[in-house]
Write a protein that holds these residues in place. Structure first.
Motif, PDB file in Angstrom:
ATOM      1  N   VAL A 120       0.832  -1.201   0.000  1.00  0.00           N
ATOM      2  CA  VAL A 120       0.000   0.000   0.000  1.00  0.00           C
ATOM      3  C   VAL A 120       0.869   1.254   0.000  1.00  0.00           C
ATOM      4  O   VAL A 120       0.627   2.192  -0.769  1.00  0.00           O
ATOM      5  N   ARG A 124       0.828   3.818  -3.079  1.00  0.00           N
ATOM      6  CA  ARG A 124       0.261   5.145  -2.821  1.00  0.00           C
ATOM      7  C   ARG A 124       1.303   6.261  -2.910  1.00  0.00           C
ATOM      8  O   ARG A 124       1.038   7.311  -3.480  1.00  0.00           O
ATOM      9  N   ASP A 128       2.465   6.809  -6.677  1.00  0.00           N
ATOM     10  CA  ASP A 128       1.533   7.934  -6.696  1.00  0.00           C
ATOM     11  C   ASP A 128       0.149   7.536  -7.195  1.00  0.00           C
ATOM     12  O   ASP A 128      -0.472   8.252  -7.983  1.00  0.00           O
ATOM     13  N   SER A 130      -3.920   6.715  -6.549  1.00  0.00           N
ATOM     14  CA  SER A 130      -5.005   7.119  -5.660  1.00  0.00           C
ATOM     15  C   SER A 130      -5.418   5.913  -4.814  1.00  0.00           C
ATOM     16  O   SER A 130      -4.997   4.777  -5.078  1.00  0.00           O
ATOM     17  N   VAL A 131      -6.272   6.163  -3.837  1.00  0.00           N
ATOM     18  CA  VAL A 131      -6.786   5.063  -3.012  1.00  0.00           C
ATOM     19  C   VAL A 131      -7.501   4.050  -3.892  1.00  0.00           C
ATOM     20  O   VAL A 131      -7.280   2.835  -3.764  1.00  0.00           O
ATOM     21  N   ALA A 134      -4.981   2.065  -6.050  1.00  0.00           N
ATOM     22  CA  ALA A 134      -4.243   1.090  -5.231  1.00  0.00           C
ATOM     23  C   ALA A 134      -5.146  -0.084  -4.865  1.00  0.00           C
ATOM     24  O   ALA A 134      -4.712  -1.243  -4.893  1.00  0.00           O
ATOM     25  N   VAL A 145      -7.375  -0.219   1.808  1.00  0.00           N
ATOM     26  CA  VAL A 145      -6.200   0.590   1.459  1.00  0.00           C
ATOM     27  C   VAL A 145      -6.011   1.692   2.494  1.00  0.00           C
ATOM     28  O   VAL A 145      -4.897   1.923   2.972  1.00  0.00           O
ATOM     29  N   LYS A 146      -7.097   2.355   2.866  1.00  0.00           N
ATOM     30  CA  LYS A 146      -7.006   3.446   3.842  1.00  0.00           C
ATOM     31  C   LYS A 146      -6.534   2.942   5.209  1.00  0.00           C
ATOM     32  O   LYS A 146      -5.659   3.552   5.837  1.00  0.00           O
ATOM     33  N   THR A 149      -2.899   1.871   4.987  1.00  0.00           N
ATOM     34  CA  THR A 149      -2.041   3.054   4.887  1.00  0.00           C
ATOM     35  C   THR A 149      -1.863   3.692   6.250  1.00  0.00           C
ATOM     36  O   THR A 149      -0.746   4.048   6.646  1.00  0.00           O
ATOM     37  N   GLY A 170      -1.108  14.064   1.758  1.00  0.00           N
ATOM     38  CA  GLY A 170      -0.129  13.643   0.752  1.00  0.00           C
ATOM     39  C   GLY A 170       1.116  14.501   0.694  1.00  0.00           C
ATOM     40  O   GLY A 170       2.076  14.132   0.040  1.00  0.00           O
TER      41      GLY A 170
END
Length: 173
Positions: A120, A124, A128, A130-131, A134, A145-146, A149, A170
């Motif tokens: 992840v 990410r 680079d 996005s959620v 990924a 993913v969140k 992360t 970010g």
């Protein structure tokens, strides 16, 4: 398109995408030799499906997803222990605090993450994505993913502090 044209097109793709794929593989595995093996395996699998690739722009995403999925299957193998020899094992055992400005310290901390969290973070913040991108590459939900992360960044902060890590939006701290 003839077989020769497809092969030439794929060779151009390999030359253009190798550095990015290799970097992702190295960040996932933490070893140059294994990263080369993973990149070659992902490209071989991509070659098998090359005739089905309709858009050249989609080829890199396909190869990256193949690379991540192959790495995930390697992590699931019983023989994979994610333990690699180091020259100085004693430094890790004696609680050495890595210097956050030192790139190898960041790579060491990244290697200390569980495979899913490492994937992840790499997708990410290095690739680079996005959620949603990924999540698509990993075959999981955006919520996963969140959460992965968040857990990964918390662990990295424990290992190396805040300065080299991205903030929630970010940007770098």
């Amino acid at each position: 398109m003839s077989s020769h044209d497809q092969d030439a097109d794929f060779a151009d793709f390999v030359h253009a995408s190798w550095p990015r794929l290799y970097r992702t593989a190295h960040l996932l595995l933490g070893d140059h030799g294994l990263a080369e093996d993973l990149t070659q395996t992902a490209l071989a699998k991509t070659y098998v499906a090359w005739a089905k690739v309709r858009e050249r722009e989609a080829a890199y995403a396909y190869a990256r997803t193949t690379l991540v999925n192959t790495a995930t299957s390697w992590f699931r193998r019983r023989s994979w222990r994610n333990e690699l020899p180091h020259e100085d094992v004693g430094a890790e055992l004696h609680g050495r605090t890595p210097d956050p400005s030192d790139r190898p310290a960041v790579l060491d901390a990244l290697a200390a993450l569980p495979p899913r969290q490492r994937a992840v973070v790499v997708l990410r913040f290095y690739d680079d994505l996005s959620v949603a991108q990924a999540a698509d590459a990993l075959g999981c939900s955006p919520g996963t993913v969140k959460s992965q992360t968040s857990a990964a960044l918390a662990r990295l902060r424990e290992l190396i502090g805040d300065s080299p890590l991205p903030t929630a939006n970010g940007a770098r701290s």
